[in-house]
Scaffold this motif. Structure first.
Motif, short mmCIF file in Angstrom:
data_model
loop_
_atom_site.label_atom_id
_atom_site.label_comp_id
_atom_site.label_asym_id
_atom_site.label_seq_id
_atom_site.Cartn_x
_atom_site.Cartn_y
_atom_site.Cartn_z
N GLU A 6 0.81 -1.22 0.00
CA GLU A 6 0.00 0.00 0.00
C GLU A 6 0.84 1.27 0.00
O GLU A 6 0.29 2.37 -0.10
CB GLU A 6 -0.98 0.01 1.19
N ASP A 7 2.15 1.15 0.11
CA ASP A 7 3.03 2.31 -0.03
C ASP A 7 3.33 2.61 -1.49
O ASP A 7 3.96 3.63 -1.80
CB ASP A 7 4.35 2.07 0.71
N THR A 8 2.91 1.76 -2.39
CA THR A 8 3.13 1.98 -3.82
C THR A 8 2.43 3.25 -4.26
O THR A 8 1.23 3.43 -4.06
CB THR A 8 2.60 0.78 -4.63
N ALA A 9 3.21 4.16 -4.86
CA ALA A 9 2.68 5.46 -5.28
C ALA A 9 3.79 6.24 -5.96
O ALA A 9 4.96 5.83 -5.95
CB ALA A 9 2.16 6.24 -4.08
N ILE A 10 3.41 7.35 -6.52
CA ILE A 10 4.40 8.34 -6.95
C ILE A 10 4.61 9.28 -5.76
O ILE A 10 3.64 9.79 -5.19
CB ILE A 10 3.93 9.13 -8.18
N TYR A 11 5.87 9.46 -5.40
CA TYR A 11 6.21 10.30 -4.27
C TYR A 11 6.74 11.65 -4.78
O TYR A 11 7.61 11.70 -5.66
CB TYR A 11 7.26 9.61 -3.39
N TYR A 12 6.22 12.71 -4.19
CA TYR A 12 6.58 14.07 -4.58
C TYR A 12 7.16 14.80 -3.37
O TYR A 12 6.62 14.71 -2.27
CB TYR A 12 5.36 14.84 -5.05
N CYS A 13 8.21 15.57 -3.61
CA CYS A 13 8.66 16.47 -2.55
C CYS A 13 8.08 17.86 -2.81
O CYS A 13 7.79 18.22 -3.96
CB CYS A 13 10.18 16.51 -2.44
N SER A 14 7.93 18.57 -1.74
CA SER A 14 7.35 19.91 -1.79
C SER A 14 8.16 20.84 -0.91
O SER A 14 8.55 20.47 0.21
CB SER A 14 5.90 19.86 -1.31
N TRP A 15 8.41 22.02 -1.40
CA TRP A 15 9.13 23.06 -0.64
C TRP A 15 8.52 24.39 -1.01
O TRP A 15 8.46 24.74 -2.20
CB TRP A 15 10.61 23.01 -0.99
N ARG A 16 8.08 25.11 0.00
CA ARG A 16 7.26 26.31 -0.20
C ARG A 16 6.09 25.90 -1.09
O ARG A 16 5.37 24.98 -0.76
CB ARG A 16 8.10 27.43 -0.81
N ASN A 17 5.82 26.53 -2.19
CA ASN A 17 4.73 26.13 -3.07
C ASN A 17 5.24 25.49 -4.35
O ASN A 17 4.56 25.49 -5.37
CB ASN A 17 3.84 27.33 -3.39
N PHE A 18 6.44 24.92 -4.26
CA PHE A 18 7.04 24.27 -5.41
C PHE A 18 7.00 22.75 -5.23
O PHE A 18 7.03 22.25 -4.11
CB PHE A 18 8.48 24.75 -5.60
N TRP A 19 6.98 22.05 -6.36
CA TRP A 19 6.89 20.59 -6.37
C TRP A 19 7.95 19.98 -7.26
O TRP A 19 8.34 20.57 -8.28
CB TRP A 19 5.52 20.15 -6.89
N GLY A 20 8.39 18.80 -6.87
CA GLY A 20 9.24 18.03 -7.75
C GLY A 20 8.41 17.29 -8.79
O GLY A 20 7.18 17.35 -8.79
N GLN A 21 9.12 16.56 -9.64
CA GLN A 21 8.45 15.86 -10.74
C GLN A 21 7.88 14.52 -10.30
O GLN A 21 7.09 13.92 -11.03
CB GLN A 21 9.44 15.65 -11.91
N GLY A 22 8.29 14.05 -9.16
CA GLY A 22 7.80 12.78 -8.65
C GLY A 22 8.73 11.63 -8.95
O GLY A 22 9.44 11.63 -9.96
N THR A 23 8.73 10.64 -8.07
CA THR A 23 9.51 9.43 -8.27
C THR A 23 8.64 8.24 -7.89
O THR A 23 7.97 8.25 -6.85
CB THR A 23 10.82 9.47 -7.47
N GLN A 24 8.65 7.22 -8.73
CA GLN A 24 7.78 6.07 -8.53
C GLN A 24 8.37 5.11 -7.51
O GLN A 24 9.55 4.74 -7.59
CB GLN A 24 7.58 5.33 -9.85
N VAL A 25 7.54 4.70 -6.57
CA VAL A 25 7.90 3.66 -5.61
C VAL A 25 6.90 2.52 -5.78
O VAL A 25 5.68 2.75 -5.69
CB VAL A 25 7.86 4.18 -4.16
N THR A 26 7.42 1.34 -6.05
CA THR A 26 6.57 0.17 -6.22
C THR A 26 7.03 -0.91 -5.25
O THR A 26 8.20 -1.29 -5.26
CB THR A 26 6.63 -0.36 -7.66
N VAL A 27 6.10 -1.38 -4.43
CA VAL A 27 6.39 -2.42 -3.45
C VAL A 27 5.68 -3.69 -3.91
O VAL A 27 4.45 -3.73 -3.98
CB VAL A 27 5.95 -2.01 -2.05
N SER A 28 6.45 -4.71 -4.20
CA SER A 28 5.86 -5.95 -4.72
C SER A 28 5.74 -6.98 -3.62
O SER A 28 6.58 -7.07 -2.72
CB SER A 28 6.73 -6.50 -5.85
N SER A 29 4.69 -7.77 -3.74
CA SER A 29 4.48 -8.83 -2.76
C SER A 29 4.77 -10.19 -3.40
O SER A 29 4.76 -11.19 -2.73
CB SER A 29 3.04 -8.80 -2.25
#
Length: 111
Positions: A88-111
């Motif tokens: 359930e942690d599988t998602a695109i993760y984004y960092c945020s600083w002030r009102n700016f955002w990164g492009q995202g990085t994919q995290v996939t956890v396989s069972s």
């Protein structure tokens, strides 16, 4: 201009670990807090963890005890250490600083 560049995502098995990094450029990183968000398919973006300029932290209940947010002001970098990963942690993760955002990085956890 301000840029946020994430790295560290990938494919990992259940119970594994990953460390995400977010390098911030174009601003005075140390003056502001930062945060990590994630968005799973079909879901809204949600706050995962946040850290203030004076190192106060806050976590979503779903990640408490497993994830750790930190920052290195000398490197203008925000980190998210993720342990004991679950599918359930599988998602695109984004960092945020002030009102700016990164492009995202994919995290996939396989069972």
């Amino acid at each position: 201009q301000v840029q946020l560049v994430e790295s560290g995502g990938g494919l990992v098995q259940v119970g594994g670990s990953l460390r995400l990094s977010c390098v911030v450029s174009g601003g005075t990183f140390s003056l502001y807090g930062g945060a990590w968000y994630r968005q799973a398919p079909g879901e809204q973006r949600e706050l995962v963890a946040e850290i203030s300029s004076i190192l106060n932290t806050n976590y979503a209940d779903s990640v408490k005890g497993r994830f750790t947010i930190s920052r290195d002001n000398r490197k203008n970098t925000l980190y998210l250490q993720m342990n004991s990963l679950k599918p359930e942690d599988t998602a695109i993760y984004y960092c945020s600083w002030r009102n700016f955002w990164g492009q995202g990085t994919q995290v996939t956890v396989s069972s």
